[in-house]
Design a protein around this motif. Structure first.
Motif, PDB file in Angstrom:
ATOM      1  N   PRO B  88       0.799  -1.227   0.000  1.00  0.00           N
ATOM      2  CA  PRO B  88       0.000   0.000   0.000  1.00  0.00           C
ATOM      3  C   PRO B  88       0.833   1.279   0.000  1.00  0.00           C
ATOM      4  N   TYR B 130      -1.617   5.438  -6.089  1.00  0.00           N
ATOM      5  CA  TYR B 130      -1.400   4.493  -4.994  1.00  0.00           C
ATOM      6  C   TYR B 130      -2.527   3.460  -5.015  1.00  0.00           C
ATOM      7  N   ARG B 132      -4.653   2.386  -2.978  1.00  0.00           N
ATOM      8  CA  ARG B 132      -5.949   2.738  -2.385  1.00  0.00           C
ATOM      9  C   ARG B 132      -6.820   3.559  -3.335  1.00  0.00           C
ATOM     10  N   GLN B 133      -6.198   4.154  -4.344  1.00  0.00           N
ATOM     11  CA  GLN B 133      -6.973   4.978  -5.283  1.00  0.00           C
ATOM     12  C   GLN B 133      -7.598   4.135  -6.388  1.00  0.00           C
TER      13      GLN B 133
END
Lengths: 278, 259
Positions: B88, B130, B132-133
């Motif tokens: 992550p 990243y 999480r996007q």
């Protein structure tokens, strides 16, 4: 780093975020003023003598007149705190890395880190002060003892927190132990380490003050704890409160600074550092 | 096929530390360039078999024999897990760079290869994002790109699309087939979906549980190159029916309750 298109925040949520930030700042400040106002009023209304409870205005006045000497003492306390925290980061991080090398090492070392943690500082401070000739050094050691454990415990947990599949991936690609540590385990441990650091920052300050209480240093090279003790003996209660105020402010500032550091380092990826609206 | 298989397993067995017999007497040969699906219910040892093939676990009995004798070197096997398992803290490009980085290639040296493989999986323009996007499907694409970046001879996929919605899964199935045709690598694809197995694979090996073994091996003769439209044809339906029946037969033999 270029932001990718799908995440571009439109104007309205940005404004809402700005409002949220303002609220988080204003709410505690407002509450503080309310509390101080009530305090000031109570002291005047019930004519409480200043040696029992000085009014906030008197404390502020004392802070103005005695500020220079108190600030010098605060500087010494902060220096001890910083040295202790630095040592805790360095030695705590090293111990965690050492324990991460094998379960046996961890099992052998961890109980001793716990012993260090659960032994009351006031009980061992006199020993440390006797053993070291340098009073400043003994204070640093005392503060280090309390600041050490959260960093060790959290970092050790973090170093073991990377997903099993990622470990498999590293193995499949022939990663060395050092590569796995540097590219997988250390980054995975970073949020845990930073959480430990935030706790240890406050503890180091407490440790520095408590140790000085025990050591009972005097003279010009002494920290805030000695100022508080002195003021207590001489019944200079407003001065005592002023010193306490400085101490609390320093604690808050340390916590705030370490939180800001944590947010900055984790801003790209960790849930704790992302905006709640996202 | 005339040439020897890329690898074959000899009476492969695996017993967990708990004593559970996960695999027993598995005999499986896979040809060079083949797309093989391993189909079976949950807990039948499909993932365990894949881990043994990758060398992540040691078999407690039998062996895997590779053509040429030596087992694959690091990077010759690409592995895609059930979860995308991205780091992550690293960008998409850095996640894909990882296998090359572990081989000592700098970011600059690996750059062109990373960019090429990201384009292959349709993620050009997301190099600096990243994890999480990204959506679940995009994360899985990154995971596939990471497995492809070393140009592996064998790609092992462990139910990679099980957690995705159907539309995303169809698109990833189509794209995986294109990648297989373009790269000519050998693919082992673990799934518990009959439709996915039939759509993708040239051959479906059906596994039965407790202990896991290969119960049947069915060639899937559907017209190539396969594409999305195939899913609605009668031949596809017929092939799925054959495989379903074989799966049901294995499970009935086993006394297991059909899912």
């Amino acid at each position: 780093m270029s932001r990718s298109a799908p995440d571009a925040a439109p104007g309205a949520p940005a404004r809402a975020r700005e409002n949220g930030r303002l609220r988080r700042l204003l709410a505690p400040v407002g509450l503080g003023f309310l509390f101080l106002g009530a305090w000031e009023w109570a002291v005047r209304a019930f004519a409480i003598p200043p040696y029992l409870l000085p009014a906030p205005s008197l404390i502020a006045q004392t802070l103005g007149s005695d500020g220079a000497s108190l600030l010098a003492s605060l500087g010494i306390t902060l220096l001890i705190t910083a040295a202790a925290l630095g040592a805790a980061v360095l030695l705590g991080g090293l111990l965690a890395l050492l324990m991460a090398q094998s379960r046996t090492l961890e099992a052998a070392l961890f109980p001793y880190a716990v012993v260090l943690q659960v032994t009351p500082l006031v009980a061992i401070a006199p020993l440390i002060i006797i053993w070291t000739d340098n009073i400043a050094l003994s204070l640093v050691i005392c503060a280090w003892i309390v600041a050490f454990f959260p960093i060790v415990a959290n970092t050790t947990l973090g170093l073991n927190s990377a997903a099993r599949e990622l470990h498999d991936l590293f193995r499949l690609n022939g990663a060395t132990r050092w590569q796995t540590l540097r590219l997988l385990r250390v980054p995975a441990a970073l949020p845990y380490f930073l959480a430990g650091l935030r706790i240890s920052g406050g503890l180091a300050l407490i440790g520095a003050v408590v140790a000085e209480f025990v050591a009972g240093t005097g003279g010009t090279s002494s920290g805030l704890a000695s100022r508080i003790l002195e003021a207590g003996y001489r019944l200079q209660i407003p001065r005592m409160f002023a010193a306490l105020l400085l101490l609390s402010a320093a604690g808050l500032a340390i916590f705030w600074a370490l939180s800001a550091l944590s947010r900055q380092l984790l801003r790209h990826w960790h849930e704790s550092a992302l905006d709640p609206e996202r | 096929m005339a040439s020897p298989p890329l690898f074959h397993t000899e009476r492969l067995g695996h017993r967990f530390a708990s004593g559970t017999e996960a695999l027993l007497d598995v005999r499986l040969g896979v040809d060079r360039g083949e797309f093989l699906a391993l189909l079976g219910p949950s807990g039948c040892g499909k993932s365990t078999l894949l881990r043994l093939l990758a060398g992540l676990d040691r078999p407690s009995a039998g062996a895997v024999h590779w053509d040429g004798g030596a087992p694959p070197r690091p990077g010759e096997i690409g592995f895609v897990f059930q979860e995308p398992t991205l780091m992550p803290w690293a960008t998409v490009a850095d996640n894909v760079w990882l296998p090359l980085r572990l081989r000592g290639l700098s970011r600059a040296e690996a750059g062109p290869r990373v960019a090429a493989v990201l384009e292959q999986v349709g993620l050009e323009g997301f190099a600096d994002a990243y994890p999480r996007q990204l959506s679940g499907g995009m994360k899985m694409r990154v995971s596939i790109a990471r497995a492809l970046v070393t140009r592996p001879r064998v790609l092992l996929l462990d139910e990679p699309f099980a957690a995705l919605d159907e539309l995303t899964r169809f698109r990833l199935n189509d794209d995986l087939l294109s990648l297989w045709r373009a790269e000519g690598m050998t693919i082992l694809f673990v799934t518990h979906s009959v439709f996915e197995a039939v759509f993708l694979a040239q051959r479906v090996a059906i596994m039965s549980p407790r202990p896991g073994r290969i119960a049947a091996s069915l060639p899937i003769a559907l017209p190539e190159p396969r594409a999305g439209r195939l899913r609605t044809t009668a031949e596809f339906g017929a092939a799925c029916a054959t495989v379903s029946d074989a799966l049901a037969a294995t499970m009935a033999e086993d006394g297991a309750v059909a899912p």
